[in-house]
Motif scaffolding. Sequence first.
Motif, short mmCIF file in Angstrom:
data_model
loop_
_atom_site.label_atom_id
_atom_site.label_comp_id
_atom_site.label_asym_id
_atom_site.label_seq_id
_atom_site.Cartn_x
_atom_site.Cartn_y
_atom_site.Cartn_z
N ALA A 138 0.86 -1.20 0.00
CA ALA A 138 0.00 0.00 0.00
C ALA A 138 0.89 1.25 0.00
O ALA A 138 0.61 2.23 -0.70
N ILE A 139 1.95 1.21 0.77
CA ILE A 139 2.87 2.36 0.82
C ILE A 139 3.51 2.58 -0.56
O ILE A 139 3.61 3.72 -1.04
N ASP A 140 3.88 1.49 -1.20
CA ASP A 140 4.43 1.58 -2.58
C ASP A 140 3.46 2.33 -3.49
O ASP A 140 3.87 3.19 -4.27
N VAL A 141 2.17 1.97 -3.39
CA VAL A 141 1.17 2.62 -4.26
C VAL A 141 1.05 4.10 -3.91
O VAL A 141 1.03 4.96 -4.79
N MET A 142 1.03 4.40 -2.61
CA MET A 142 0.93 5.82 -2.21
C MET A 142 2.15 6.61 -2.67
O MET A 142 2.09 7.82 -2.80
#
Length: 440
Positions: free
Chosen positions: A256-260
């Motif tokens: 999720a952090i990667d996507v953000m």
Amino acid sequence: MRMYDIIHKKRQGQHLTKEEIKFFVKGYANDEIPDYQAAALLMAIFFMDMNIEETTELTLAMAHSGDMVDLSPISGIKVDKHSTGGVGDKTTLVITPIVASCGPKIAKMSGRGLGHTGGTVDKLESIPGLKTSFTMEEFFDIVNKTGISVIGQSGNLAPADKKLYALRDVTATIDKIPLIASSIMSKKLAAGSDCILLDVKCGSGAFMKDIESAVELASIMVNIAENAGRRCTALVTDMDVPLGENVGNILEVMEAIDVMRGHGPEDLRHECIELSAEMLHLAGMGSLDECRNLAENSIKTGKAFDKFVEMVEGQGGDSSYVTDTSKFEKARYTHEVKALKSGYIVDMDTEKCGTSAVVLGAGRKTMDSVIDFAAGLKIKAKIGDCVEEGQTIAVLLTNNEKSLKEAEKLYLEAIVIGDVKPEKRLQVMARVDKHTKTIY
Ligand code: URA
């Protein structure tokens, strides 16, 4: 009024009145109606169905069986989102900061993992220090300061649903549309937001296996919410394959952090933008196209990630893990799953993939199992990919070495390799709002 007569009436396929439904829900929640009569009525509903009026009354009776959260101490428009449950579904972690960074408030209560599906609260708790349990005053205070908080469900949110859900779970009456719709919407209405976006999952990893039943569930839930004065839209999204490339709590937070941060797998990125755009649109932030731009810009400018950091800190979490994900605990044991033959991956039994992650420790086998936050799956090949015999198709991670064998067996059983490349399925399969129903 007698419970016997209500069961008999439904058994004959007749419609129950508002008074009969309220009598049943109140009586069961207060322990005045025994499990065997409630189970008999559930089975009668399973076979004889409920129309939209009965389903709406059941929803309202369950919502009012406990606290109806009043979010008015939080200024501004409050938007909620609900997923019917899937494998690798970490969208809430991404889209709530996107939406909050654009103005609308997120005061959200989420669930834990259920069966083969993961839960947002478990994922959030894998961030050291982060708390998901607050008093209502603390919850309102965090949202007023930061614009966002995602916490666990309060103990008294739709208690009748809690009891009925547990009964459905052991009487083979979970998978019935009026029962699923009323269960989900009772909690959403009680949680108090002005707007609700529903993400109805469809496919082998979801309750709804085909598009027709997913759209039917979506339409009923939208109808219930709109009749209760909430703005509501539903997207039906693909769960015939796990979402993204990671399943498991820490693994999903990292993805999720990667996507953000503007990276991450294409399917997950696309779905997060579409869901965020719908939430912003419901909150009155512009047309769907304008809201899509707002969501994309929130990622591009780093506003979504900054909001996530604020949320983690607001809930007592150590944000240094979020800014430097290499600090997260790593599983002690890893094992590569290899393709048994060459060809295209033509099918993935997504429920089995989820169960494989549960076996590794990412979910609960019993109600009091302790979750291994570092456990899960890294998926290296998905439906449509061409693989060679012996190629790594997934990596299993766990702190319990003994679980590897069973998890690998399940994972291999889930994967079907064939000769013909399958057609790509759409990520967003349908959209339902109060005026329109579109199947793409
Ligand atoms: N999630 C719920 O909360 N209830 C159901 O019945 C199914 C999924």
